[in-house]
Write an enzyme that holds these catalytic residues in place. Structure first.
Site, short mmCIF file in Angstrom:
data_model
loop_
_atom_site.label_atom_id
_atom_site.label_comp_id
_atom_site.label_asym_id
_atom_site.label_seq_id
_atom_site.Cartn_x
_atom_site.Cartn_y
_atom_site.Cartn_z
N SER A 102 -6.56 2.15 16.73
CA SER A 102 -7.53 3.04 16.07
C SER A 102 -8.72 3.31 16.97
O SER A 102 -9.12 2.44 17.75
CB SER A 102 -8.01 2.39 14.77
OG SER A 102 -9.16 3.07 14.28
N ASN A 112 0.84 -1.21 0.00
CA ASN A 112 0.00 0.00 0.00
C ASN A 112 0.87 1.25 0.00
O ASN A 112 0.47 2.29 0.53
CB ASN A 112 -0.88 0.03 1.28
CG ASN A 112 -2.24 -0.60 1.02
OD1 ASN A 112 -2.71 -0.61 -0.12
ND2 ASN A 112 -2.85 -1.15 2.04
N ASP A 141 7.83 -8.65 3.86
CA ASP A 141 6.49 -8.81 4.44
C ASP A 141 6.68 -9.17 5.91
O ASP A 141 7.42 -10.11 6.23
CB ASP A 141 5.75 -9.94 3.69
CG ASP A 141 4.30 -10.03 4.13
OD1 ASP A 141 3.43 -10.25 3.27
OD2 ASP A 141 4.04 -9.88 5.34
N TYR A 174 -11.81 -5.16 10.31
CA TYR A 174 -10.60 -4.33 10.47
C TYR A 174 -10.49 -3.90 11.94
O TYR A 174 -9.46 -4.07 12.57
CB TYR A 174 -10.67 -3.11 9.56
CG TYR A 174 -9.77 -1.98 10.01
CD1 TYR A 174 -10.30 -0.88 10.67
CD2 TYR A 174 -8.40 -2.06 9.84
CE1 TYR A 174 -9.49 0.13 11.12
CE2 TYR A 174 -7.58 -1.04 10.29
CZ TYR A 174 -8.12 0.04 10.93
OH TYR A 174 -7.31 1.05 11.41
N PRO A 181 -23.91 3.39 5.54
CA PRO A 181 -24.13 2.34 6.55
C PRO A 181 -22.91 2.20 7.47
O PRO A 181 -21.78 2.21 7.01
CB PRO A 181 -24.33 1.07 5.73
CG PRO A 181 -24.76 1.53 4.37
CD PRO A 181 -24.10 2.87 4.16
N LYS A 228 -7.65 -4.80 15.23
CA LYS A 228 -6.99 -3.84 16.13
C LYS A 228 -7.31 -4.20 17.59
O LYS A 228 -6.44 -4.22 18.45
CB LYS A 228 -7.46 -2.41 15.85
CG LYS A 228 -7.08 -1.87 14.47
CD LYS A 228 -5.58 -1.75 14.31
CE LYS A 228 -5.21 -1.06 13.01
NZ LYS A 228 -3.75 -0.98 12.80
N LYS A 274 -5.97 -1.84 6.16
CA LYS A 274 -6.71 -0.87 6.99
C LYS A 274 -7.98 -0.31 6.37
O LYS A 274 -8.49 0.72 6.81
CB LYS A 274 -5.77 0.29 7.31
CG LYS A 274 -5.35 1.09 6.09
CD LYS A 274 -4.52 2.29 6.51
CE LYS A 274 -4.20 3.16 5.34
NZ LYS A 274 -5.39 3.89 4.82
C1 WQD Z 1 -15.55 10.98 8.05
C2 WQD Z 1 -16.90 11.67 7.93
C3 WQD Z 1 -18.56 10.36 6.78
C4 WQD Z 1 -16.56 10.41 2.88
C5 WQD Z 1 -12.51 5.94 9.06
C6 WQD Z 1 -12.35 4.56 9.54
C7 WQD Z 1 -11.58 4.54 10.83
C8 WQD Z 1 -10.29 5.31 10.69
C9 WQD Z 1 -10.51 6.71 10.13
C10 WQD Z 1 -8.48 3.72 10.41
C11 WQD Z 1 -18.09 10.74 8.18
C12 WQD Z 1 -18.24 11.62 5.99
C13 WQD Z 1 -16.87 10.60 4.22
C14 WQD Z 1 -17.38 11.02 1.89
C15 WQD Z 1 -18.74 11.99 3.62
N1 WQD Z 1 -9.39 4.60 9.87
N2 WQD Z 1 -17.94 11.38 4.57
N3 WQD Z 1 -18.43 11.81 2.30
O1 WQD Z 1 -15.50 6.83 8.82
O2 WQD Z 1 -14.79 8.53 10.60
O3 WQD Z 1 -13.26 6.69 9.99
O4 WQD Z 1 -11.24 6.55 8.91
O5 WQD Z 1 -8.28 3.49 11.56
O6 WQD Z 1 -11.31 3.19 11.12
O7 WQD Z 1 -13.62 4.04 9.81
O8 WQD Z 1 -13.68 8.53 8.36
O9 WQD Z 1 -13.18 10.01 6.46
O10 WQD Z 1 -14.51 7.87 6.03
O11 WQD Z 1 -15.59 9.79 7.25
O12 WQD Z 1 -19.71 12.69 3.96
O13 WQD Z 1 -17.16 10.89 0.64
O14 WQD Z 1 -17.06 12.14 6.58
O15 WQD Z 1 -19.97 10.08 6.75
O16 WQD Z 1 -19.11 11.49 8.83
P1 WQD Z 1 -14.42 7.65 9.47
P2 WQD Z 1 -14.20 9.02 6.94
#
Ligand code: WQD
Length: 337
Positions: free
Chosen positions: A124, A35, A58, A148, A292, A152, A84
Site C-alpha cells: 500500500s 471481510n 484462514d 496497518y 486526523p 505492510k 486493512k
Molecule cells: C481520501 C480523501 C479524505 C472520506 C486510505 C487508507 C490507505 C489506503 C486507501 C489501504 C482524503 C477525504 C474521505 C470522507 C472525505 N487503504 N474524505 N470524506 O485516507 O487516502 O487512504 O485508503 O491500503 O491505507 O489510508 O483514502 O478514501 O479515506 O480518503 O473528505 O467521508 O477523501 O480526507 O482527502 P485515504 P480515503
C-alpha cells in the site's frame, strides 16, 4: 499456470480473479470470508463462465494451508488476505500484527515447503507515510503512521530478506494508491463491513440516500481547491496490474516494490463534481474539520510500473464514478441479500 489468491473473495481479489481467468490462467482462492462472502466467488464464475476451486480457510491455519498446497500444483501466489482498516488497526494493533504477519509467514513457509517461489504482495502507498515529495516514486523513504501501514512495511521487509536468502525467490510488492470503482457488469464491487471510512463508499451511501450528506474532511489544505488530493485508480486497472506483476515475478528473481497508481491526483470536490455529472445524482455534503492523520496530497509516479510491468492505468475518473454507481444501484446492500 495456476495462481493461488489468498483473500481472493475480497474487493481487489475478485477483480483480479476475473482478470487472470480472462487471460487464461487457472486460479485457486483461499479465503476465510471474514471481510467477504462466497457469493462474490459465484459472481466471478458468472462473469467469466469459468470454474475454479475455492477453500474456506484462514491463511494463519497451517494444516489448512498445507492442504491447499498438497491438493494443487501452485505456480505463483497473490497475497491479498489481511486486515486493512487504518482506524481499526489503531484500536486493536495486536490483532493486526498477529493476523497480517502470521498469515504471511504461514504462507511463505508453505511456499518454501512445496517449492513455490513466485509471490505478488498486496502492499500500500500507506508505507510512504507523510512524505510530501510528489509524485511518489519507489525510491522514496518509507515509514508509517498506523499499525496497518506498519504491517505492510514489515511484510515488505520479510519479502526482501526472503529474496536475499533464496536466489530463486521472486516477489513483487505492489503499492496500491486509492482503488475505487467496480467491474462494468456491476456483479462485483466494494462491499465494506459496517460504516465505510473511504471516500467513494461514503459518496455512494450519500448518493443512495443512506447518509444525509457526505462529510468533506477539510477544505483548508494547500491544494487547488483546499480539499485532499489522492491518486484514485480503477479497480480493474489495479487487477490488470496484478496480472502483469505475475508475469514479471515469473520472469525475474528478487524483491521489487512497484507503485500501482495513475500518476494523477484528484481532489474531494473534483470527485464529488465528477460523480454528480456522470451519474446525474446529487451528492450533498457538509464541510468538516480535517480528519486526523490525513495528508494534503498523495499521488504516484507510475513510471516504474510502466517500465517493469509494461502496465499503465487506462480508465479515468468518470469511468470510476460510473462503474462504482452501477455496482451500488445493482447491489444496494452489497452482497447481503
Ligand atoms: C481520501 C480523501 C479524505 C472520506 C486510505 C487508507 C490507505 C489506503 C486507501 C489501504 C482524503 C477525504 C474521505 C470522507 C472525505 N487503504 N474524505 N470524506 O485516507 O487516502 O487512504 O485508503 O491500503 O491505507 O489510508 O483514502 O478514501 O479515506 O480518503 O473528505 O467521508 O477523501 O480526507 O482527502 P485515504 P480515503
Amino acid at each position: 499456470m495456476t495462481i493461488l489468491l489468498t483473500g481472493g473473495a475480497g474487493y481487489i481479489g475478485t477483480h483480479t480473479c476475473v482478470a487472470l481467468l480472462e487471460l487464461g490462467y487457472d486460479i485457486i482462492v483461499a479465503d476465510n470470508y471474514i471481510n467477504s462472502t462466497p457469493l462474490a466467488i459465484d459472481r466471478v464464475k458468472e462473469i467469466t463462465g469459468k470454474n475454479f476451486k475455492s477453500y474456506d480457510v484462514d491463511v494463519c491455519d497451517i494444516p489448512g494451508m498445507e492442504r491447499v498446497f498438497e491438493e494443487n500444483k501452485i505456480d505463483a501466489v497473490i497475497h491479498f488476505a489481511g486486515l486493512k482498516a487504518v482506524g481499526e488497526s489503531c484500536a486493536i494493533p495486536l490483532r493486526y500484527y498477529r493476523n497480517n504477519l502470521d498469515s504471511t509467514l504461514t504462507l511463505l513457509e508453505c511456499m518454501q515447503k512445496y517449492g513455490v517461489r513466485n509471490f505478488v504482495f498486496s502492499s500500500s502507498a500507506t508505507v510512504y507515510g507523510t512524505s510530501q515529495n510528489m509524485p511518489l516514486d519507489e525510491k522514496e523513504p518509507t515509514g508509517c503512521t498506523n499499525p496497518y501501514g506498519w504491517t505492510k512495511y514489515m511484510i515488505e521487509q520479510i519479502l526482501r530478506d526472503t529474496a536475499a536468502a533464496d536466489p530463486e525467490f521472486s516477489a513483487v510488492l505492489l503499492r496500491y494508491f486509492n482503488p475505487i470503482g467496480a467491474h462494468e457488469s456491476g456483479l462485483i464491487g466494494e462491499d465494506p463491513n459496517g460504516i465505510p471510512n473511504n471516500l467513494m463508499p461514503r459518496i455512494l451511501n450519500t448518493a443512495a440516500g443512506k447518509m444525509k450528506a457526505l462529510t468533506v474532511f477539510g477544505n483548508d489544505y494547500p491544494t487547488p481547491d483546499g480539499t485532499g488530493v489522492r491518486d484514485y485508480i480503477h479497480v480493474c486497472d489495479l487487477a490488470e496490474g496484478h496480472a502483469a506483476a505475475i508475469k514479471y515475478a515469473v520472469e525475474h528473481k528478487g524483491a521489487e516494490a512497484i507503485n500501482l497508481g495513475t500518476g494523477n491526483g484528484y481532489s474531494v470536490f473534483e470527485m464529488i463534481h465528477t460523480f454528480e455529472e456522470v451519474n446525474h445524482t446529487p451528492v450533498p455534503y457538509t464541510l468538516e474539520p480535517r480528519r486526523p492523520g490525513d495528508i494534503a496530497t498523495c499521488y504516484a509516479s507510475p513510471e516504474k510500473a510502466e517500465k517493469c510491468l509494461g502496465w499503465k492505468a487506462k480508465r479515468g475518473l468518470a469511468e470510476m464514478c460510473r462503474d462504482a454507481w452501477n455496482w451500488q444501484q445493482k447491489n444496494p446492500n452489497g452482497y447481503k441479500a
